[in-house]
Design an enzyme around this catalytic site. Structure first.
Site, PDB file in Angstrom:
ATOM      1  N   ASN A  91      57.574  89.157  64.372  1.00  0.00           N
ATOM      2  CA  ASN A  91      57.970  88.933  65.748  1.00  0.00           C
ATOM      3  C   ASN A  91      58.680  87.604  65.892  1.00  0.00           C
ATOM      4  O   ASN A  91      58.377  86.640  65.192  1.00  0.00           O
ATOM      5  CB  ASN A  91      56.769  89.019  66.703  1.00  0.00           C
TER       6      ASN A  91
ATOM      7  N   GLY B 176      44.528  89.749  67.096  1.00  0.00           N
ATOM      8  CA  GLY B 176      45.923  89.688  67.525  1.00  0.00           C
ATOM      9  C   GLY B 176      46.598  91.039  67.513  1.00  0.00           C
ATOM     10  O   GLY B 176      46.411  91.859  68.420  1.00  0.00           O
TER      11      GLY B 176
ATOM     12  N   CYS C   9      55.793  75.063  66.069  1.00  0.00           N
ATOM     13  CA  CYS C   9      57.103  75.261  66.673  1.00  0.00           C
ATOM     14  C   CYS C   9      57.994  74.065  66.392  1.00  0.00           C
ATOM     15  O   CYS C   9      57.534  72.961  66.179  1.00  0.00           O
ATOM     16  CB  CYS C   9      56.972  75.532  68.156  1.00  0.00           C
TER      17      CYS C   9
ATOM     18  N   GLY D  24      44.127  86.626  61.684  1.00  0.00           N
ATOM     19  CA  GLY D  24      45.164  87.080  60.752  1.00  0.00           C
ATOM     20  C   GLY D  24      44.791  88.446  60.224  1.00  0.00           C
ATOM     21  O   GLY D  24      44.073  88.567  59.241  1.00  0.00           O
TER      22      GLY D  24
ATOM     23  N   ASN E  94      49.578  74.810  69.619  1.00  0.00           N
ATOM     24  CA  ASN E  94      50.386  75.522  68.633  1.00  0.00           C
ATOM     25  C   ASN E  94      51.344  74.497  68.033  1.00  0.00           C
ATOM     26  O   ASN E  94      52.260  74.040  68.704  1.00  0.00           O
ATOM     27  CB  ASN E  94      51.124  76.662  69.337  1.00  0.00           C
TER      28      ASN E  94
ATOM     29  N   LYS F  76      45.906  74.669  66.245  1.00  0.00           N
ATOM     30  CA  LYS F  76      46.237  75.918  65.551  1.00  0.00           C
ATOM     31  C   LYS F  76      47.188  75.601  64.402  1.00  0.00           C
ATOM     32  O   LYS F  76      48.323  75.178  64.602  1.00  0.00           O
ATOM     33  CB  LYS F  76      46.894  76.905  66.510  1.00  0.00           C
TER      34      LYS F  76
ATOM     35  N   GLY G 141      60.157  84.065  70.673  1.00  0.00           N
ATOM     36  CA  GLY G 141      60.840  82.849  71.127  1.00  0.00           C
ATOM     37  C   GLY G 141      60.075  82.165  72.239  1.00  0.00           C
ATOM     38  O   GLY G 141      60.649  81.478  73.073  1.00  0.00           O
TER      39      GLY G 141
ATOM     40  N   GLY H   1      51.339  81.457  74.642  1.00  0.00           N
ATOM     41  CA  GLY H   1      51.742  80.052  74.595  1.00  0.00           C
ATOM     42  C   GLY H   1      52.488  79.592  75.838  1.00  0.00           C
ATOM     43  O   GLY H   1      53.400  80.265  76.305  1.00  0.00           O
TER      44      GLY H   1
HETATM   45  C1  LIG Z   1      53.880  89.171  69.375  1.00  0.00           C
HETATM   46  C2  LIG Z   1      53.137  87.934  68.996  1.00  0.00           C
HETATM   47  C3  LIG Z   1      53.233  86.783  69.775  1.00  0.00           C
HETATM   48  C4  LIG Z   1      52.567  85.613  69.417  1.00  0.00           C
HETATM   49  N1  LIG Z   1      52.652  84.494  70.219  1.00  0.00           N
HETATM   50  C5  LIG Z   1      51.950  83.364  69.889  1.00  0.00           C
HETATM   51  C6  LIG Z   1      51.966  82.223  70.726  1.00  0.00           C
HETATM   52  O1  LIG Z   1      52.586  82.204  71.792  1.00  0.00           O
HETATM   53  N2  LIG Z   1      51.261  81.117  70.337  1.00  0.00           N
HETATM   54  C7  LIG Z   1      50.543  81.098  69.172  1.00  0.00           C
HETATM   55  O2  LIG Z   1      49.931  80.090  68.848  1.00  0.00           O
HETATM   56  N3  LIG Z   1      50.483  82.185  68.370  1.00  0.00           N
HETATM   57  C8  LIG Z   1      51.170  83.313  68.707  1.00  0.00           C
HETATM   58  N4  LIG Z   1      51.094  84.427  67.888  1.00  0.00           N
HETATM   59  C9  LIG Z   1      50.265  84.374  66.662  1.00  0.00           C
HETATM   60  C10 LIG Z   1      48.889  85.025  66.893  1.00  0.00           C
HETATM   61  O3  LIG Z   1      48.158  84.332  67.877  1.00  0.00           O
HETATM   62  C11 LIG Z   1      48.081  85.065  65.571  1.00  0.00           C
HETATM   63  O4  LIG Z   1      47.900  83.740  65.122  1.00  0.00           O
HETATM   64  C12 LIG Z   1      48.780  85.852  64.483  1.00  0.00           C
HETATM   65  O5  LIG Z   1      49.430  86.970  65.025  1.00  0.00           O
HETATM   66  C13 LIG Z   1      47.840  86.320  63.375  1.00  0.00           C
HETATM   67  O6  LIG Z   1      46.861  87.192  63.848  1.00  0.00           O
HETATM   68  P1  LIG Z   1      46.995  88.802  63.794  1.00  0.00           P
HETATM   69  O7  LIG Z   1      47.418  89.151  62.404  1.00  0.00           O
HETATM   70  O8  LIG Z   1      45.649  89.308  64.179  1.00  0.00           O
HETATM   71  O9  LIG Z   1      48.040  89.174  64.787  1.00  0.00           O
HETATM   72  C14 LIG Z   1      51.782  85.595  68.240  1.00  0.00           C
HETATM   73  C15 LIG Z   1      51.672  86.755  67.458  1.00  0.00           C
HETATM   74  C16 LIG Z   1      52.331  87.920  67.818  1.00  0.00           C
HETATM   75  C17 LIG Z   1      52.197  89.129  66.946  1.00  0.00           C
END
Ligand SMILES: Cc1cc2nc3c(=O)[nH]c(=O)nc-3n(C[C@H](O)[C@H](O)[C@H](O)COP(=O)(O)O)c2cc1C
Ligand SMILES: Cc1cc2nc3c(=O)[nH]c(=O)nc-3n(C[C@H](O)[C@H](O)[C@H](O)COP(=O)(O)OP(=O)(O)OC[C@H]3O[C@@H](n4cnc5c(N)ncnc54)[C@H](O)[C@@H]3O)c2cc1C
Ligand SMILES: Cc1cc2nc3c(=O)[nH]c(=O)nc-3n(C[C@H](O)[C@H](O)[C@H](O)COP(=O)(O)OP(=O)(O)OC[C@H]3O[C@@H](n4cnc5c(N)ncnc54)[C@H](O)[C@@H]3O)c2cc1C
Ligand SMILES: Cc1cc2nc3c(=O)[nH]c(=O)nc-3n(C[C@H](O)[C@H](O)[C@H](O)COP(=O)(O)O)c2cc1C
Ligand code: FES
Ligand code: FES
Lengths: 269, 302, 302, 269
Positions: free
Chosen positions: B68, B264, B128, B242, B125, B164, B71, B45
């Site tokens: 997580n 992810g 937030c 997810g 996103n 998103k 921030g 992001g």
């Molecule tokens: C460490 C971490 C950082 C993430 N940073 C962002 C982000 O900056 N922007 C965003 O839209 N989603 C962020 N996500 C969410 C992921 O893009 C994803 O939507 C979410 O983790 C679910 O997928 P997963 O279970 O395969 O990880 C983050 C997830 C993780 C674990």
């Protein structure tokens, strides 16, 4: 280049005598990877995990303790202490089973000037990361090694054979070596050897409160000091930003800019 | 065998992309993944100015998942354009920028800059916090979302616009409909689910930020259900994510209605997860005489 | 050592109860658990008339969790009073009846019958569909919830009234506040989270009902967060549940703000989970010089 | 009384020759529980699980294959086929490791009248549940045993030694015994032995489509038939209502009212 490879376990055995004592249980893990990764530097680490289940999910970071290579292939050695879920399951794994390893990762310890005889300060399982540095420096070091109790001390014989200058062992409870923390010992050591303070260099790895104390000590005395930091990790490759520590130049990733940092950079909170 | 999918005008060579925040800026995984093989790279992001992020600890493992609270630490859009975009452009893959702002104005400014810079997609996103309204999130307030999306829409010309969605709502399909009505080209879901863990010894939260976002296999059933509900409610493509760990999971999301999927947390478990998933989808298609991956979309038998 | 906790006027010998639907009518676990040792037994959801429930498959295991769609199969309140209530009354524990209806009227009738029969507590499951309004749930619609709770409140005189909240909302604390305002003696949370899984070979949902409720360790971080949020928003006691497998989990919920906890899916994994948890809470208290379990309530250090 | 106990693994080994063949991999698990549970009836089952991780989470049901007791304690034997996550992890467990077992559970097969010689019809791993019934009836039975292919057949020698009447083996691909499904064989068998139809009794355990076919066959011929049903289970003790099958008297729990049901009660959907 770090690699992601499968590795067969060739050994996974307790390393300390009374290893069942709470908080002391330590093991040596020896792996023979399918593919030989690049040689690592002392202070670098590997992420180790299995794929039999999603619980535990993430790999765990372990310092590379020893590396060997022969005509038949290479071997990677780790020393680990039982902490929680991941290490408890790791110790259940047997010879012949496989784990997935990712590494070598991180920066490793910077090498000292040839004319220096640095002081290495290990607390607890921190020995795993400083031992290979001591080897690389051919034992031309002072080594302070502290633990809570006798049973927690590992590799004492190997250290005795290796370290060419002072080797001082200490335990919090006095059950072996000097009584007191490794920082107490460091204090006494440098008071007795004032000539070392100004020209020298410290390397330290151990629990966070110890690193903080060592850093403060180094700052007071004006000694350059490198410490190996610990944070929970997810990716190990700098992508998730999960493992950051606060430094004077902002948050830095332990897995990428670290794990070794000059102690004066760290902002202790 | 046809693995291509379209997110409106954006054609991906295969349906597998990376989930924002889990793949850095691509570079971090380049030792393990041939980036040119990916359907798309969704980067961490981005905000207008660089952001410091939260204090440690930022992550904590939970049963089959992780919390997580990074921030939204990031280098800011300017630095991104200077150093990261050119790097990714060396590879034959699509680039989707994930963005967030504190105000509608910030989202608009970011989208414009990125659209002008020629990114292939912009993912908003919207989970937030909106600083102006203190604690209300764009992603859980329908009116705010509407206002945000229609304003951004009017300012993006070339990139596909992806919203998103936050899973932290009762009926995610209602938010997807708003995205569709406001001209989003696609929706992606789910973002992490707010969660918390406490260390019973120290009595402190395991995450310095108190709460964090839950991701990983633990949330997969929730995510699959939301993709299914959303697919039935809108006509625009749904990007599912997810807890996708392997090709079976990816196919499950496609059967539920996902046009494409994002990987992810799995990247942390297996740095070449994306590539393995692409390969294994191909094998699955071969074994089951599926010639076009698009056949899987929403093909669950009810 | 004081393990007692109060849910308003109801005094429990310890904070550990069973979660509705996971412990049958108590009898099923009597071979493994001395029922007299439990803080309370919460029985399977009751309706006015016996209900058949859903076709099979009704359950499916997911990573660190399970989906269920039992469809509220139950013997009906009449049969319950005749055969199950007298059985549980033989044990020195409290009895909480979990109920659900399709209309406000049904909830009122059920509550009255059970209140008159002298149950110790009535837990309203407000996450089941309201047939009249087709697909709208009491638990996700604030106005409906208000109407339901104030009507039921006026009809319950002796039993403590507990509202079981749905996690499928953006801000669960807002629903808890409504429960408090309408005179609920306590809130319990969380119920299962709607989820779905698909068999990629047959392309059919893994649960005949298509979607099911997710429970187990996978949802614990979400549940702890919701208990934390709710505890800060209301003064009435919070009963916490969602993935509690052992005493550490139970203590985590109490630190987040739970006055008592309920053990659900863990019963399936370990039939004596409730007893183990009670014993281990005692050991934890002894080791940490905690003399009153109530000290733990909300004691997380922020 | 059923019990929840820990049990040490004393054996966990493949039972068929070419056990690595897809879909055929079968193992024998022998446990010595800490505490001897009540003796079980043929057709009853145990829930088996581990507590090393929450993935897999739930215990899995397995028919009790054999029970022995001696002065040193009892032994429980199971036969299992690799299906998914749970059984894959089970096969990785070694001698000396422990599992948690809950049982004996369910109703078991009702005993036949003394003057009857029932026909037992096993499909695939259904042999695990019908073998102890055959033993209990001292082999005074006819036994039809079918599988997809030769490699899937287990305990053939033991069966040959045990069964005193007809023992007919069949495989879908004809690689051993008669070619065809076990229902085809049943059909031929009762056509050749019409005297058995009227006075007899069938017991069957196997995959659901086979049970449905056997039930239909029994209904047509007017033969009493007991079948052992399979459903995914969570609790195993009747509490979760997760394992129900549709019967003419409403949904019934496989773990409590079953797993054995009179075939005419089941409503096939
Ligand atoms: C460490 C971490 C950082 C993430 N940073 C962002 C982000 O900056 N922007 C965003 O839209 N989603 C962020 N996500 C969410 C992921 O893009 C994803 O939507 C979410 O983790 C679910 O997928 P997963 O279970 O395969 O990880 C983050 C997830 C993780 C674990
Ligand atoms: C660079 C580095 C090198 C290390 N080298 C060694 C070594 O050589 N030998 C050794 O015994 N230990 C080493 N550690 C610590 C080791 O990684 C942890 O003890 C281990 O991750 C604990 O996992 P667990 O599942 O047993 O514990 P749990 O507490 O159950 O772990 C839960 C979660 O927290 C994380 N976590 C918990 N504690 C730590 C920690 N101290 N550091 C990082 N993550 C943590 C785990 O990764 C996991 O995600 C090192 C840590 C780092 C960062
Ligand atoms: C009363 C009874 C007796 C059984 N006896 C035996 C036996 O002696 N030997 C043997 O090999 N198998 C037996 N089974 C089947 C065995 O329980 C399943 O093969 C096993 O649960 C599959 O688990 P898995 O994790 O490997 O597969 P997965 O498919 O990964 O299981 C996922 C989930 O579905 C459930 N599940 C999947 N298939 C079945 C099934 N057929 N029955 C019940 N639950 C299922 C599992 O419990 C689990 O919750 C029996 C089943 C029942 C109901
Ligand atoms: C099989 C099953 C049946 C359930 N039936 C009910 C029910 O009848 N009424 C109710 O309010 N909650 C019901 N629940 C929800 C539980 O009471 C509990 O809120 C939820 O499972 C979360 O706790 P856990 O993760 O400890 O299981 C059921 C849960 C399961 C797993
Ligand atoms: S562990 Fe992911 S950035 Fe360091
Ligand atoms: S498995 Fe729970 S009722 Fe049968």
């Amino acid at each position: 280049m770090s690699k992601y490879i499968r590795a067969k376990i060739t050994e996974n055995t307790p390393v300390n005598k009374d290893h069942t004592l709470l908080g002391c249980e330590s093991y040596r893990l020896v792996l023979s990877p399918d593919d030989i990764p690049q040689r690592s530097l002392p202070g670098q680490f590997y992420m180790i995990g299995t794929d039999s289940s999603y619980d535990p999910l993430l790999k765990r970071p372990f310092s590379i303790f020893r590396e060997t290579s022969s005509a038949e292939g290479g071997e990677l050695q780790f020393l680990y202490r039982i902490k929680g879920k991941g290490t408890k399951l790791l110790k259940e794994m047997r010879k012949g089973e496989t784990v997935n390893v990712l590494g070598p990762l991180g920066n490793g310890y910077p090498m000292p000037d040839k004319n220096l005889t640095p002081v290495l300060i290990a607390g607890g399982i921190g020995i795993a990361s400083l031992f290979p540095l001591a080897e690389k420096l051919s034992g031309n070091i002072h080594f302070l090694y502290g633990a809570r109790t006798k049973n927690e001390l590992l590799m004492l014989n190997e250290l005795k054979g290796l370290v060419k200058k002072e080797l001082i062992i200490s335990t919090d409870d006095g059950s072996e070596g000097e009584k007191g923390t490794v920082v107490d010992v460091l204090n006494r050591f440098l008071t007795l050897n004032p000539q070392l303070s100004t020209l020298n260099l410290l390397y330290s790895c151990g629990p966070s409160p110890m690193l903080e104390a060592v850093s403060k000590f180094a700052a007071e005395k004006g000694i350059k000091c490198y410490i190996s930091m610990e944070e929970s990790m997810a990716c190990g490759v700098g992508a998730c930003l999960g493992c950051t520590v606060k430094t004077k130049k902002g948050y830095k990733r332990v897995c990428k800019e670290g794990p070794v940092f000059p102690s004066e950079e760290i902002v202790w909170t | 065998m046809d693995l291509t999918v379209n997110i409106r005008k954006l054609k991906l060579k295969n349906p597998v992309m990376t989930a924002s925040g889990t793949f850095g800026y691509g570079e971090e995984y380049s030792e393990f993944v041939d980036l040119s093989k990916l359907g798309a790279i969704v980067v961490k992001g981005l905000s207008l100015k660089p952001m410091e992020g939260n204090p440690s600890p930022r992550i904590y493992e939970t049963p089959c998942g992780m919390l997580n609270a990074i921030g939204l630490q990031n280098i800011g859009v300017k630095e991104f354009l200077k150093t990261k975009l050119p790097y990714i452009r060396k590879f034959d893959t699509k680039l989707i920028a994930n963005i967030f702002g504190n105000t509608i104005h910030e989202y608009v400014k970011l989208s414009r800059i990125l659209d002008d810079a020629g990114v292939d997609g912009i993912e908003l996103n919207v989970s937030c916090p909106n600083i102006k309204k203190g604690g209300i999130f764009f992603g859980t307030d329908k009116k705010m979302l509407q206002k945000l999306l229609s304003t951004v829409r009017a300012n993006v010309r070339n990139a596909v616009l992806i919203t998103k969605l936050s899973p932290n709502v009762s009926y995610i399909q209602e938010f997807a409909k708003i995205a569709e009505e406001c001209g989003s080209d696609a929706v992606s879901l789910i973002n992490t689910i707010p969660g918390m863990a406490i260390d019973i010894k120290t009595r402190r939260p395991r995450i310095a930020n108190i709460t964090g976002g839950l991701s990983g296999p633990a949330i997969k059933p929730i995510a699959v259900r939301m993709v299914y509900e959303t697919f039935r409610a809108v006509k625009i493509p749904v990007i599912g994510m997810g807890g996708i760990m392997n090709s079976s999971d990816a196919i499950e999301f496609m059967l539920a209605g996902a046009a494409a999927v994002a990987v992810g947390t799995a990247n942390f478990v297996n740095p070449s997860a994306t590539i393995d998933i692409i390969k294994d989808i191909e094998s699955f298609m071969a074994e089951n005489n599926i010639t076009d991956v698009k056949e899987l979309r929403g093909a669950v038998k009810i």
